[in-house]
Design a protein around this motif. Structure first.
Motif, mmCIF file in Angstrom:
data_model
loop_
_atom_site.group_PDB
_atom_site.id
_atom_site.type_symbol
_atom_site.label_atom_id
_atom_site.label_comp_id
_atom_site.label_asym_id
_atom_site.label_seq_id
_atom_site.Cartn_x
_atom_site.Cartn_y
_atom_site.Cartn_z
ATOM 1 N N ASP A 42 0.864 -1.193 0.000
ATOM 2 C CA ASP A 42 0.000 0.000 0.000
ATOM 3 C C ASP A 42 0.897 1.239 0.000
ATOM 4 O O ASP A 42 1.206 1.790 1.051
ATOM 5 N N PRO A 43 1.332 1.669 -1.190
ATOM 6 C CA PRO A 43 2.327 2.744 -1.293
ATOM 7 C C PRO A 43 1.897 4.108 -0.763
ATOM 8 O O PRO A 43 2.737 4.977 -0.573
ATOM 9 N N LEU A 44 0.624 4.291 -0.500
ATOM 10 C CA LEU A 44 0.173 5.592 -0.007
ATOM 11 C C LEU A 44 -0.263 5.551 1.450
ATOM 12 O O LEU A 44 -0.862 6.505 1.944
ATOM 13 N N ASN A 45 0.051 4.491 2.158
ATOM 14 C CA ASN A 45 -0.375 4.346 3.547
ATOM 15 C C ASN A 45 0.330 5.380 4.431
ATOM 16 O O ASN A 45 1.529 5.267 4.699
ATOM 17 N N GLU A 46 -0.420 6.356 4.873
ATOM 18 C CA GLU A 46 0.153 7.468 5.639
ATOM 19 C C GLU A 46 0.784 7.007 6.957
ATOM 20 O O GLU A 46 1.826 7.513 7.350
ATOM 21 N N ASN A 47 0.156 6.047 7.631
ATOM 22 C CA ASN A 47 0.704 5.581 8.908
ATOM 23 C C ASN A 47 2.083 4.959 8.723
ATOM 24 O O ASN A 47 3.003 5.245 9.489
ATOM 25 N N VAL A 48 2.218 4.118 7.728
ATOM 26 C CA VAL A 48 3.498 3.450 7.503
ATOM 27 C C VAL A 48 4.558 4.471 7.092
ATOM 28 O O VAL A 48 5.693 4.415 7.569
ATOM 29 N N TRP A 49 4.180 5.423 6.223
ATOM 30 C CA TRP A 49 5.145 6.473 5.862
ATOM 31 C C TRP A 49 5.575 7.244 7.107
ATOM 32 O O TRP A 49 6.749 7.592 7.257
ATOM 33 N N SER A 50 4.650 7.494 8.001
ATOM 34 C CA SER A 50 4.974 8.224 9.233
ATOM 35 C C SER A 50 5.947 7.433 10.107
ATOM 36 O O SER A 50 6.897 8.000 10.661
ATOM 37 N N TYR A 51 5.715 6.137 10.243
ATOM 38 C CA TYR A 51 6.632 5.293 11.028
ATOM 39 C C TYR A 51 8.033 5.315 10.421
ATOM 40 O O TYR A 51 9.032 5.461 11.129
ATOM 41 N N LEU A 52 8.084 5.165 9.110
ATOM 42 C CA LEU A 52 9.364 5.155 8.417
ATOM 43 C C LEU A 52 10.052 6.513 8.555
ATOM 44 O O LEU A 52 11.252 6.595 8.820
ATOM 45 N N ARG A 53 9.275 7.564 8.401
ATOM 46 C CA ARG A 53 9.819 8.920 8.509
ATOM 47 C C ARG A 53 10.421 9.169 9.896
ATOM 48 O O ARG A 53 11.445 9.844 10.027
ATOM 49 N N SER A 54 9.812 8.613 10.923
ATOM 50 C CA SER A 54 10.338 8.832 12.276
ATOM 51 C C SER A 54 11.743 8.251 12.421
ATOM 52 O O SER A 54 12.593 8.836 13.101
ATOM 53 N N ILE A 55 12.001 7.133 11.760
ATOM 54 C CA ILE A 55 13.353 6.571 11.801
ATOM 55 C C ILE A 55 14.312 7.468 11.031
ATOM 56 O O ILE A 55 15.419 7.759 11.502
ATOM 57 N N TYR A 56 13.890 7.923 9.859
ATOM 58 C CA TYR A 56 14.757 8.820 9.085
ATOM 59 C C TYR A 56 14.996 10.136 9.814
ATOM 60 O O TYR A 56 16.077 10.714 9.697
ATOM 61 N N ASN A 57 14.019 10.594 10.585
ATOM 62 C CA ASN A 57 14.224 11.798 11.404
ATOM 63 C C ASN A 57 15.311 11.563 12.447
ATOM 64 O O ASN A 57 16.174 12.420 12.661
ATOM 65 N N GLU A 58 15.270 10.411 13.098
ATOM 66 C CA GLU A 58 16.295 10.078 14.096
ATOM 67 C C GLU A 58 17.677 10.006 13.452
ATOM 68 O O GLU A 58 18.672 10.403 14.057
ATOM 69 N N GLU A 59 17.728 9.487 12.236
ATOM 70 C CA GLU A 59 18.998 9.361 11.509
ATOM 71 C C GLU A 59 19.444 10.677 10.875
ATOM 72 O O GLU A 59 20.551 10.773 10.359
ATOM 73 N N LYS A 60 18.529 11.656 10.904
ATOM 74 C CA LYS A 60 18.786 12.949 10.238
ATOM 75 C C LYS A 60 19.069 12.762 8.748
ATOM 76 O O LYS A 60 19.917 13.417 8.167
ATOM 77 N N ASN A 61 18.324 11.830 8.140
ATOM 78 C CA ASN A 61 18.457 11.543 6.713
ATOM 79 C C ASN A 61 17.463 12.423 5.961
ATOM 80 O O ASN A 61 16.336 12.013 5.657
#
Length: 82
Positions: A42-61
């Motif tokens: 489900d490429p547009l799933n906002e919840n999953v994108w949010s979870y993934l984004r939180s990891i990238y935020n921690e990594e400062k990517n």
């Protein structure tokens, strides 16, 4: 979660929850893999994108963060070399 995915490999919620569990265990690599597999379903799933984004935020990517806001799975996979 692994047993559930053996029974139902395309169970998006299970993949997302397994990603959350890995994240709580500080296994961000496995968490990201789960989220990406979920996004393939489900490429547009906002919840999953949010979870993934939180990891990238921690990594400062910042590149991955920007891609995640656009919800562009193909671009993310290309960026990650997948």
């Amino acid at each position: 979660y692994k047993k559930a995915l053996q029974l139902k490999p395309n169970y998006l919620r299970c993949l997302a929850n397994m990603g959350i569990a890995y994240s709580k265990l500080n296994d961000d690599k496995s968490a990201k893999n789960c989220y990406i597999e979920a996004l393939k379903l489900d490429p547009l799933n906002e919840n999953v994108w949010s979870y993934l984004r939180s990891i990238y935020n921690e990594e400062k990517n910042n590149v991955a963060i920007e891609i995640s806001y656009r919800k562009d799975l193909n671009e993310l996979l290309k960026y990650l070399g997948n």
